[in-house]
Design an enzyme around this catalytic site. Structure first.
Site, PDB file in Angstrom:
ATOM      1  N   CYS A 153      -0.721   7.332   9.719  1.00  0.00           N
ATOM      2  CA  CYS A 153       0.544   6.812  10.231  1.00  0.00           C
ATOM      3  C   CYS A 153       0.323   5.537  11.040  1.00  0.00           C
ATOM      4  O   CYS A 153      -0.483   5.494  11.975  1.00  0.00           O
ATOM      5  CB  CYS A 153       1.195   7.875  11.109  1.00  0.00           C
ATOM      6  SG  CYS A 153       2.753   7.368  11.838  1.00  0.00           S
ATOM      7  N   GLU A 160       0.839  -1.196   0.000  1.00  0.00           N
ATOM      8  CA  GLU A 160       0.000   0.000   0.000  1.00  0.00           C
ATOM      9  C   GLU A 160       0.876   1.249   0.000  1.00  0.00           C
ATOM     10  O   GLU A 160       1.977   1.252   0.556  1.00  0.00           O
ATOM     11  CB  GLU A 160      -0.910   0.014   1.235  1.00  0.00           C
ATOM     12  CG  GLU A 160      -1.974  -1.063   1.199  1.00  0.00           C
ATOM     13  CD  GLU A 160      -2.827  -1.119   2.454  1.00  0.00           C
ATOM     14  OE1 GLU A 160      -4.020  -1.433   2.326  1.00  0.00           O
ATOM     15  OE2 GLU A 160      -2.295  -0.844   3.556  1.00  0.00           O
TER      16      GLU A 160
END
Length: 369
Positions: free
Chosen positions: A352, A91
């Site tokens: 994150c 990803e």
């Protein structure tokens, strides 16, 4: 068949010479691929017609297969799922806008950052990170790294209507899946390929490498001399806490990492970014801030304060609102410079620490329907 995105400009010229092609043809080829986002040799109209099918036989361009794009409700974050040649998945994320913490960075909506993966899975197993739950498979090649960036750049040109020659992407951050300093050779080759002035032409000052703290490689990066921004995932300066959160600390202690960071700053006169993922009840006390203040003396830095982004099956939680507010107060009280990071892409598990191939089987089935 050679992978063209594995080749620097000089290597492509040498390959052309070996195939009895004028080396000057490398210039338009690089321009079409890196500036115009054209990956089909037949569409490179200023190349001789008889050369185009030969190039197609000799070279493969894009090394990844785009599988899925997921945009968050704001449209400011898009997560990409790519399939590798050997059937694995990675990803990457495209981010619009964002906070500014360096005078060289582009401001506002014109700022387009790509968050790039460097490995399939990750061998470090940080306890708060979704990627750490995946089995480590292998390093990505330089061509696979470059492919992520070119595919997201092509998407950005269409989405934000930036069709003029030249890149839409303004910043590259190696903060996706994997530890970039454990794939040092391929990451650095990709950066060199992307720097060429006749191609993507992005300077080192617009590139960030984020590391969990591979001390010897931080020093090696310093000795190369490029103005790359270094970001270190810190999260605590307490060695025992850090060993629990980040098993890499058992090999690379906080002291060793900070020594390497000081070495880096001596060679590359840029402010260091320390990333601090704030976790409920773990690293959110005033004593944590005081310890950080003592340990980071002599380093020019700022702190990226990141409220933990929850991941399914990881038994950690973000700080309460009160805990978060108090921690910011401790930072201000003790003079720690910080920037808040607000979890762009959290709704699509693209923030994150959230890149972990969430609901992969479901997404693959949807992409085929």
């Amino acid at each position: 068949m050679d992978n063209l995105l594995e080749l620097t400009f000089g290597e492509l010229k040498n390959s052309f010479i070996a195939n009895n092609v004028q080396p000057s043809r490398a210039y338009p080829v690089f321009g079409w691929i890196y500036r115009r986002s054209v990956f089909d040799f037949e569409q490179m109209t200023d190349l001789p017609k008889d050369l185009r099918p030969m190039l197609k036989d000799w070279y493969k361009v894009i090394e990844l297969e785009p599988v899925e794009e997921q945009a968050d409700p704001s449209g400011e974050s898009v997560k990409f799922l790519f399939r590798t040649y050997d059937g694995h998945y990675i990803e990457s994320v495209l981010l619009q806008g964002g906070e500014i913490d360096d005078e060289t960075e582009t401001l506002g909506p014109e700022r387009l950052t790509v968050c790039v993966s460097s490995q399939i899975g990750c061998p470090l197993g940080c306890n708060f990170c979704a990627t750490g739950r995946l089995d480590y498979k292998r390093n990505l090649s330089a061509g696979e790294i470059v492919s992520q960036i070119l595919l997201m750049d092509r998407y950005a040109k269409k989405k934000y209507k930036r069709e003029t020659p030249g890149r839409a992407v303004t910043n590259i951050v190696f903060m996706g899946m994997g530890e970039p300093l454990l794939n040092f050779e391929n990451v650095m080759k990709a950066i060199g390929i992307l720097a060429f002035s006749g191609g993507f032409h992005i300077g080192a000052r617009h590139i960030t490498i984020s590391t969990a703290g591979i001390a010897p490689k931080i020093k090696e990066l310093a000795e190369i001399g490029l103005q790359i921004r270094l970001a270190v995932s810190l999260n605590s300066v307490n060695q025992e806490k850090r060993k629990v959160l980040m098993p890499v600390a058992r090999t690379h202690s906080v002291n060793n990492i900070l020594d390497a960071v000081k070495y880096y700053q001596q060679h590359i006169d840029r402010r260091i970014t320390f990333e601090y993922v704030l976790l409920n009840g773990i690293n959110s006390q005033e004593e944590d801030v005081l310890a950080m203040k003592r340990s980071l003396q002599g380093i020019k830095f700022h702190l990226n304060l990141i409220r933990y982004n929850p991941v399914d099956e990881i038994p950690l939680s973000p700080p309460t609102d009160e805990e978060y507010r108090h921690f910011k107060g401790f930072l201000r009280k003790h003079g720690i410079p910080f920037v808040e990071r607000f979890g762009k892409g959290r709704e699509i598990a693209a923030a994150c620490g959230q890149l972990g191939l969430c609901k992969l089987d479901e997404r693959l089935a949807k992409s085929k329907s």
